[in-house]
Write an enzyme that holds these catalytic residues in place. Structure first.
Site, PDB file in Angstrom:
ATOM      1  N   GLY A  36       0.828  -1.210   0.000  1.00  0.00           N
ATOM      2  CA  GLY A  36       0.000   0.000   0.000  1.00  0.00           C
ATOM      3  C   GLY A  36       0.859   1.256   0.000  1.00  0.00           C
ATOM      4  O   GLY A  36       2.091   1.185   0.065  1.00  0.00           O
ATOM      5  N   TYR A 144      -1.288 -17.532  -1.982  1.00  0.00           N
ATOM      6  CA  TYR A 144      -2.442 -16.630  -1.848  1.00  0.00           C
ATOM      7  C   TYR A 144      -3.728 -17.426  -1.654  1.00  0.00           C
ATOM      8  O   TYR A 144      -4.484 -17.197  -0.708  1.00  0.00           O
ATOM      9  CB  TYR A 144      -2.526 -15.763  -3.094  1.00  0.00           C
ATOM     10  N   LYS A 148      -5.956 -17.523   1.793  1.00  0.00           N
ATOM     11  CA  LYS A 148      -7.331 -16.996   1.856  1.00  0.00           C
ATOM     12  C   LYS A 148      -8.321 -18.091   2.260  1.00  0.00           C
ATOM     13  O   LYS A 148      -9.287 -17.829   2.962  1.00  0.00           O
ATOM     14  CB  LYS A 148      -7.733 -16.399   0.504  1.00  0.00           C
TER      15      LYS A 148
HETATM   16  P1  NAD Z   1      -3.456  -3.788  -2.076  1.00  0.00           P
HETATM   17  O1  NAD Z   1      -2.166  -4.510  -2.220  1.00  0.00           O
HETATM   18  O2  NAD Z   1      -3.613  -2.483  -2.778  1.00  0.00           O
HETATM   19  O3  NAD Z   1      -3.786  -3.570  -0.527  1.00  0.00           O
HETATM   20  C1  NAD Z   1      -3.433  -4.491   0.465  1.00  0.00           C
HETATM   21  C2  NAD Z   1      -2.944  -3.711   1.679  1.00  0.00           C
HETATM   22  O4  NAD Z   1      -2.591  -4.629   2.722  1.00  0.00           O
HETATM   23  C3  NAD Z   1      -1.676  -2.894   1.383  1.00  0.00           C
HETATM   24  O5  NAD Z   1      -1.853  -1.556   1.795  1.00  0.00           O
HETATM   25  C4  NAD Z   1      -0.576  -3.598   2.179  1.00  0.00           C
HETATM   26  O6  NAD Z   1       0.454  -2.734   2.582  1.00  0.00           O
HETATM   27  C5  NAD Z   1      -1.389  -4.166   3.345  1.00  0.00           C
HETATM   28  N1  NAD Z   1      -0.751  -5.287   4.034  1.00  0.00           N
HETATM   29  C6  NAD Z   1      -0.245  -6.429   3.495  1.00  0.00           C
HETATM   30  N2  NAD Z   1       0.252  -7.214   4.465  1.00  0.00           N
HETATM   31  C7  NAD Z   1       0.052  -6.569   5.652  1.00  0.00           C
HETATM   32  C8  NAD Z   1       0.340  -6.861   7.017  1.00  0.00           C
HETATM   33  N3  NAD Z   1       0.954  -8.001   7.384  1.00  0.00           N
HETATM   34  N4  NAD Z   1      -0.002  -5.959   7.964  1.00  0.00           N
HETATM   35  C9  NAD Z   1      -0.626  -4.791   7.625  1.00  0.00           C
HETATM   36  N5  NAD Z   1      -0.927  -4.469   6.356  1.00  0.00           N
HETATM   37  C10 NAD Z   1      -0.596  -5.332   5.374  1.00  0.00           C
HETATM   38  O7  NAD Z   1      -4.600  -4.805  -2.534  1.00  0.00           O
HETATM   39  P2  NAD Z   1      -6.170  -4.579  -2.737  1.00  0.00           P
HETATM   40  O8  NAD Z   1      -6.478  -4.816  -4.152  1.00  0.00           O
HETATM   41  O9  NAD Z   1      -6.596  -3.305  -2.112  1.00  0.00           O
HETATM   42  O10 NAD Z   1      -6.751  -5.816  -1.909  1.00  0.00           O
HETATM   43  C11 NAD Z   1      -7.283  -5.637  -0.608  1.00  0.00           C
HETATM   44  C12 NAD Z   1      -7.897  -6.931  -0.125  1.00  0.00           C
HETATM   45  O11 NAD Z   1      -8.924  -7.345  -1.026  1.00  0.00           O
HETATM   46  C13 NAD Z   1      -6.905  -8.076  -0.039  1.00  0.00           C
HETATM   47  O12 NAD Z   1      -7.161  -8.842   1.119  1.00  0.00           O
HETATM   48  C14 NAD Z   1      -7.191  -8.877  -1.286  1.00  0.00           C
HETATM   49  O13 NAD Z   1      -6.877 -10.248  -1.118  1.00  0.00           O
HETATM   50  C15 NAD Z   1      -8.680  -8.662  -1.477  1.00  0.00           C
HETATM   51  N6  NAD Z   1      -9.067  -8.818  -2.889  1.00  0.00           N
HETATM   52  C16 NAD Z   1      -8.824  -7.833  -3.802  1.00  0.00           C
HETATM   53  C17 NAD Z   1      -9.186  -8.025  -5.137  1.00  0.00           C
HETATM   54  C18 NAD Z   1      -8.994  -6.960  -6.191  1.00  0.00           C
HETATM   55  O14 NAD Z   1      -9.386  -7.185  -7.345  1.00  0.00           O
HETATM   56  N7  NAD Z   1      -8.461  -5.800  -5.901  1.00  0.00           N
HETATM   57  C19 NAD Z   1      -9.774  -9.237  -5.530  1.00  0.00           C
HETATM   58  C20 NAD Z   1      -9.966 -10.222  -4.574  1.00  0.00           C
HETATM   59  C21 NAD Z   1      -9.627  -9.994  -3.252  1.00  0.00           C
END
Ligand code: NAD
Ligand code: UDP
Length: 313
Positions: A36, A144, A148
């Site tokens: 992030g 992953y 999940k």
């Molecule tokens: P992203 O990578 O933009 O955001 C994930 C955030 O989690 C980041 O800010 C990262 O720094 C933080 N993070 C990771 N490990 C961490 C930890 N140990 N402690 C604290 N923070 C941590 O991804 P996104 O697209 O915003 O996805 C967010 C969530 O939605 C995730 O759980 C992802 O699996 C789920 N998701 C997203 C999509 C999509 O299409 N964007 C699809 C399916 C699931």
């Protein structure tokens, strides 16, 4: 409410923080900035009801009294989770247990951001929540997928054993402003390549399918689920299905780019098809997406232009 959003500096988490603040809640965002960016939260830093804590959620921490936990922390793009495989397993397992414990101690509700990846390379199409999936447990994507799937099992266990009020949302490919420009996902790659006049890299024959949900639709669906009492997983995504090649054409039309298409090898275990069955979300939540891919990309164009410019400056 006072709400904890883990992963709130990411793409979806930051939009969720915005939406929760707009509804009048206070938000604590915990993020270790692995994938992030603080830039996603800059506009919130002067907001009195918003607090940012730089925190790895796999470690114990005390956010103070909270009423709801939205657990979004996890790398999400294939490029990110393949690079950070162990961290992905940790945040899905230890991180999820830690956040569930926090919620239990505070008698807070809990919502897990899960994923369509739980279905793996699905043999059932479209994917209903009742489908158990077709996942390679030892393939490259398993860091992953299995993290999940464990997180879902942990959430259901806290619901069953501790009677916690939990939700599980299975998110399907979502895009929009703040999608990381370098995260290697198909929409960010294609938009970047089209705006730079570079060839669009299509993996395999491009006939594999995905369905793309605009971020405001996705967040609306997640918030609707957060208010509804359903503990088993609910798909939230856009059921309109595109081949990767078709999505490349839409990107070219929206950007007005003359880029060509360059075929590259298909990554291992890349799912051949993916499309949510959203009957459950429609019936329970009265929710369905409103924004089609072309419109969503038009709404995202200014963001992607800026992101591409900042890469070259
Ligand atoms: P992203 O990578 O933009 O955001 C994930 C955030 O989690 C980041 O800010 C990262 O720094 C933080 N993070 C990771 N490990 C961490 C930890 N140990 N402690 C604290 N923070 C941590 O991804 P996104 O697209 O915003 O996805 C967010 C969530 O939605 C995730 O759980 C992802 O699996 C789920 N998701 C997203 C999509 C999509 O299409 N964007 C699809 C399916 C699931
Ligand atoms: N893809 C592609 N070119 C790219 C990036 C991705 O053809 O530059 C394909 C990828 O192989 C997959 C689909 O687009 O079939 C979606 O990939 P993404 O990484 O966005 O997410 P996934 O749905 O696989 O998790």
């Amino acid at each position: 409410m006072r709400v904890l959003v883990t992963g709130g500096a990411g793409f979806l988490g930051s939009h969720l923080c915005d939406a929760l603040l707009a509804e009048g809640h206070s938000v604590v965002c915990a993020d270790n900035l692995l994938t992030g960016r603080m830039a996603n939260l800059e506009h919130l830093l002067d907001e009195a009801r918003f607090e940012f804590v730089e925190q790895d959620v796999c470690r114990a921490f005390d956010p103070g009294k909270i009423d709801y936990v939205f657990h979004f922390a996890s790398p999400a793009s294939p490029a990110d989770y393949l690079k950070h495989g162990i961290e992905t397993l940790q945040v899905g397992s230890a991180g999820t247990l830690n956040c569930l414990e926090l919620a239990r101690q505070h008698h807070a509700r809990f919502l897990l951001a899960s994923t369509s990846e739980c279905y793996g390379d699905p043999l059932e199409h479209p994917q209903r929540e009742s489908y158990w999936g077709h996942v390679n447990p030892v393939g490259p994507r398993s860091v992953y997928d299995e993290a999940k799937r464990f997180a879902e099992a942990a959430t259901m266990a806290y619901h069953r054993y501790h009677h916690m009020d939990t939700r599980i949302v299975r998110i399907f490919n979502t895009y929009g402003p703040r999608l990381q420009i370098n995260d290697g996902r198909v929409i960010s790659n294609f938009m970047k390549q089209a705006l730079r006049g570079e060839p669009l890299t299509v993996y395999g024959d491009g006939l594999q399918t995905r369905s793309f949900c605009y971020v405001s639709d996705e967040i609306e669906g997640i918030l609707a689920l957060s208010r509804f009492s359903e503990h088993l997983p609910v798909n939230i995504g856009n059921p309109r299905e595109f081949t990767v090649l078709e999505s490349a054409q839409v990107v070219l039309q929206v950007t007005g780019s003359k880029s060509t298409v360059l075929f590259e090898p298909l990554p291992q275990d890349d799912p051949k098809q993916r499309k949510p069955d959203i009957t459950k979300a429609r019936a329970l939540l009265g929710w369905e997406p409103k924004i089609e891919l072309r419109r969503g990309l038009e709404l995202s164009l200014e963001y992607f232009r800026g992101a591409v410019q900042s890469l070259s400056s």
